[in-house]
Design an enzyme around this catalytic site. Structure first.
Site, mmCIF file in Angstrom:
data_model
loop_
_atom_site.group_PDB
_atom_site.id
_atom_site.type_symbol
_atom_site.label_atom_id
_atom_site.label_comp_id
_atom_site.label_asym_id
_atom_site.label_seq_id
_atom_site.Cartn_x
_atom_site.Cartn_y
_atom_site.Cartn_z
ATOM 1 N N ASP A 1 -94.498 -2.248 -83.575
ATOM 2 C CA ASP A 1 -94.718 -3.399 -82.834
ATOM 3 C C ASP A 1 -95.806 -4.312 -83.722
ATOM 4 O O ASP A 1 -96.236 -5.404 -83.225
ATOM 5 C CB ASP A 1 -95.501 -3.243 -81.434
ATOM 6 C CG ASP A 1 -94.620 -2.795 -80.356
ATOM 7 O OD1 ASP A 1 -93.722 -3.319 -80.321
ATOM 8 O OD2 ASP A 1 -94.996 -1.742 -79.788
ATOM 9 N N ASP B 1 -86.058 -3.721 -77.746
ATOM 10 C CA ASP B 1 -87.365 -4.497 -78.198
ATOM 11 C C ASP B 1 -87.526 -4.716 -79.966
ATOM 12 O O ASP B 1 -87.893 -5.797 -80.038
ATOM 13 C CB ASP B 1 -88.501 -3.888 -77.732
ATOM 14 C CG ASP B 1 -88.367 -3.253 -76.509
ATOM 15 O OD1 ASP B 1 -87.525 -2.609 -76.195
ATOM 16 O OD2 ASP B 1 -89.516 -3.339 -75.764
#
Ligand SMILES: *[C@@H]1O[C@H](CO)[C@@H](O)[C@H](O)[C@H]1NC(C)=O
Ligand SMILES: *[C@@H]1O[C@H](CO)[C@@H](O)[C@H](O)[C@H]1NC(C)=O
Ligand SMILES: *[C@@H]1O[C@H](CO)[C@@H](O)[C@H](O)[C@H]1NC(C)=O
Ligand SMILES: *[C@@H]1O[C@H](CO)[C@@H](O)[C@H](O)[C@H]1NC(C)=O
Ligand SMILES: *[C@@H]1O[C@H](CO)[C@@H](O)[C@H](O)[C@H]1NC(C)=O
Ligand SMILES: *[C@@H]1O[C@H](CO)[C@@H](O)[C@H](O)[C@H]1NC(C)=O
Ligand SMILES: *[C@@H]1O[C@H](CO)[C@@H](O)[C@H](O)[C@H]1NC(C)=O
Ligand SMILES: *[C@@H]1O[C@H](CO)[C@@H](O)[C@H](O)[C@H]1NC(C)=O
Ligand SMILES: *[C@@H]1O[C@H](CO)[C@@H](O)[C@H](O)[C@H]1NC(C)=O
Length: 422
Positions: A132, A191
């Site tokens: 992330d 994602d």
């Protein structure tokens, strides 16, 4: 320098609704809900900016669904970049559409954004967010569009890109998403398509083409193993680290292994549209169109984006306003790509812009939350979690709400926004 697409853009005094119309042969009229330029946006974000004095050590992630108050998380959390990036987006908005800013200026929002991002700087040296880092890089990438010489931002982007590249495995052909107890298990989530952009930004800054090649490899594997024939997607694909074989295609945040989690589908639309923007490789445009097609064909009659497209209607399934906002931005990015084709695909571009406006409108008309600290309600953070976390505001939903408003306003800024304000 009027963008070719656009035309009269009429502000109604004070309400900031506007009309877009199209100059390319077919008539087109659309109007965005007035909430997109509401002065409440500025008011709420100013209040949030004042929550943490000094250097931020925590950032908001979602609002509780009873009071609508932000819940704060430590800086080393995947969502920490969204609030400072939202402030940078408001600095941009202040230049695109000053009348919507209630007297605040771009310089003021830039200062707030820079100050808010300061709490993220230590994460360059140590972060536990894993893949992330792409999301964490957002405010630093924004800073570089304003000041390409900001050393802190340059260093952050390069460090985050290297951290993501270090998670690449050449046998699997992907960057690893989650760390696992069994190192031969290699999970990759849809994602992660969003985190590839930091590799392109760093490759551009440093000239290191390896970073670009990693992004291309990851995206190609994602087409092969996450995206189904009908354009829908798996949330998670587990690979075997040693052999590169696919072990399982399943879900963690969706309804079932074979269902389509709407936020994952939205990340995919945006991620593949961005891959096309970065590479001009047709397979990415094709994939972005297929994923967009699935998303648009599966929106229910009421226009509300469910948390998972295949979750049963009884008991009522929670909505996900954040998936709606992300998908709308993905569709607007895809529309821009259609315009870069030779010849430009005007009907495709307007098809996606129209669809984005409808999603933005329907979601905002249903879930604008004037009394909450967030802008929107009814996002679903993680429904299979125990206890389920659904029907909240989210910092990423609000970020993409503001970005979408900016993109729509930019469609006509040079010629109209300043000229025909009523
Ligand atoms: C969007 O919503 C507004 C009302 O808030 C309405 O006037 C407008 O027609 C809607 N536009 C579209 C494209 O749905
Ligand atoms: C606009 O700014 C003024 C102060 O400059 C403030 O009193 C007012 O509450 C603001 N309006 C909104 C809707 O935030
Ligand atoms: C450089 O960018 C960082 C990250 O956005 C920010 O915190 C810092 O204030 C900026 N420095 C200057 C001198 O603008
Ligand atoms: C390019 O980036 C890769 C991945 O971070 C790294 O391993 C390699 O050393 C870099 N090459 C150069 C010349 O810096
Ligand atoms: C991956 O493959 C190796 C070699 O066949 C095997 O030993 C290992 O258990 C596999 N790992 C998983 C998670 O399936
Ligand atoms: C979903 O996939 C996971 C991972 O392969 C598996 O453990 C689980 O049993 C599957 N669930 C169902 C209902 O098949
Ligand atoms: C939403 O969350 C609540 C509690 O957090 C839970 O009781 C409810 O079952 C969830 N809704 C759905 C439709 O799953
Ligand atoms: C939106 O959230 C509220 C709770 O805050 C809930 O009562 C309502 O049913 C939700 N609407 C939809 C369509 O999910
Ligand atoms: C234009 O875009 C649409 C998607 O809305 C696509 O189906 C169509 O094939 C595109 N046309 C061309 C000529 O690329």
């Amino acid at each position: 320098m009027c963008p070719r697409l656009l035309l009269p853009f009429l502000f109604a005094a004070l309400s900031f609704t506007f009309t877009l119309s199209l100059a390319t042969g077919h008539p087109y009229h659309s109007r965005l809900s007035p909430e997109f330029f509401s002065p409440l946006i500025v008011q709420k974000l100013l209040a949030t900016s004042q929550h943490t004095p000094g250097v931020s050590t925590s950032y908001p992630q979602y609002t509780t669904r009873d009071t609508g108050a932000w819940k704060y998380f430590p800086a080393d959390t995947w969502t920490s970049g969204f609030l400072p990036a939202t402030f940078y987006a408001l600095a941009e908005r202040a230049t695109i559409c000053p009348p919507s800013m209630n007297g605040t200026t771009a310089a003021q929002w830039l200062e707030i954004g820079r100050s808010s991002a300061t709490g993220e700087i230590p994460l360059e040296l140590h972060t536990g967010v894993g893949h992330d880092v792409g999301f964490l890089s957002f405010p630093f990438v924004d800073e570089l569009t304003i000041n390409p010489l900001n050393d802190t931002a340059l260093h952050a982007v390069e460090t985050f890109a290297d951290a993501l590249a270090a998670r690449f495995n050449s046998v699997v052909g992907c960057t690893r998403s989650w760390d696992t107890a069994d190192p031969t298990d290699f999970p990759v989530i849809i994602d992660n398509m969003m985190n590839l952009e930091v590799l392109f930004v760093a490759a551009h800054l440093t000239g290191n083409d390896t970073l670009r090649q990693i992004a291309v490899s990851h995206a190609d594997k994602t087409i092969a193993n996450h995206v189904r024939a009908d354009g829908s997607s798996f949330h998670v694909v587990d690979y075997n680290t040693t052999t590169g074989a696919v072990i399982a295609q399943h879900t963690v945040q969706g309804y079932s292994n074979s269902s389509t989690w709407s936020r994952g589908q939205a990340w995919g639309i945006y991620g593949f549209a961005n891959m096309y923007r970065r590479t001009q490789l047709d397979r990415y445009l094709d994939t972005a169109r297929r994923m967009a097609g699935y998303f648009l064909n599966n929106i229910p009659e009421d226009g509300i984006i469910p948390w998972d497209f295949n979750a049963p209607l009884v008991p009522p399934r929670p909505a996900d306003s954040s998936a709606a906002m992300i998908a709308a931005n993905g569709l607007l990015l895809l529309a821009q790509q259609e315009q870069t084709l030779t010849p430009a695909n005007w009907s495709g571009a307007w098809n996606y812009i129209n669809a984005a406006i409808k999603i933005l409108n329907d979601t905002t008309n249903a879930f604008w939350a004037p009394t909450w600290q967030s802008l929107l309600s009814n996002a679903t953070v993680n429904n299979p979690a125990s206890p389920p976390n659904n029907l909240t505001g989210t910092v990423y939903g609000d970020y993409y709400f503001i970005k979408a408003g900016n993109e729509i306003a930019k469609l006509s800024v040079d010629c109209i926004c300043t000229a025909s304000e009523a």
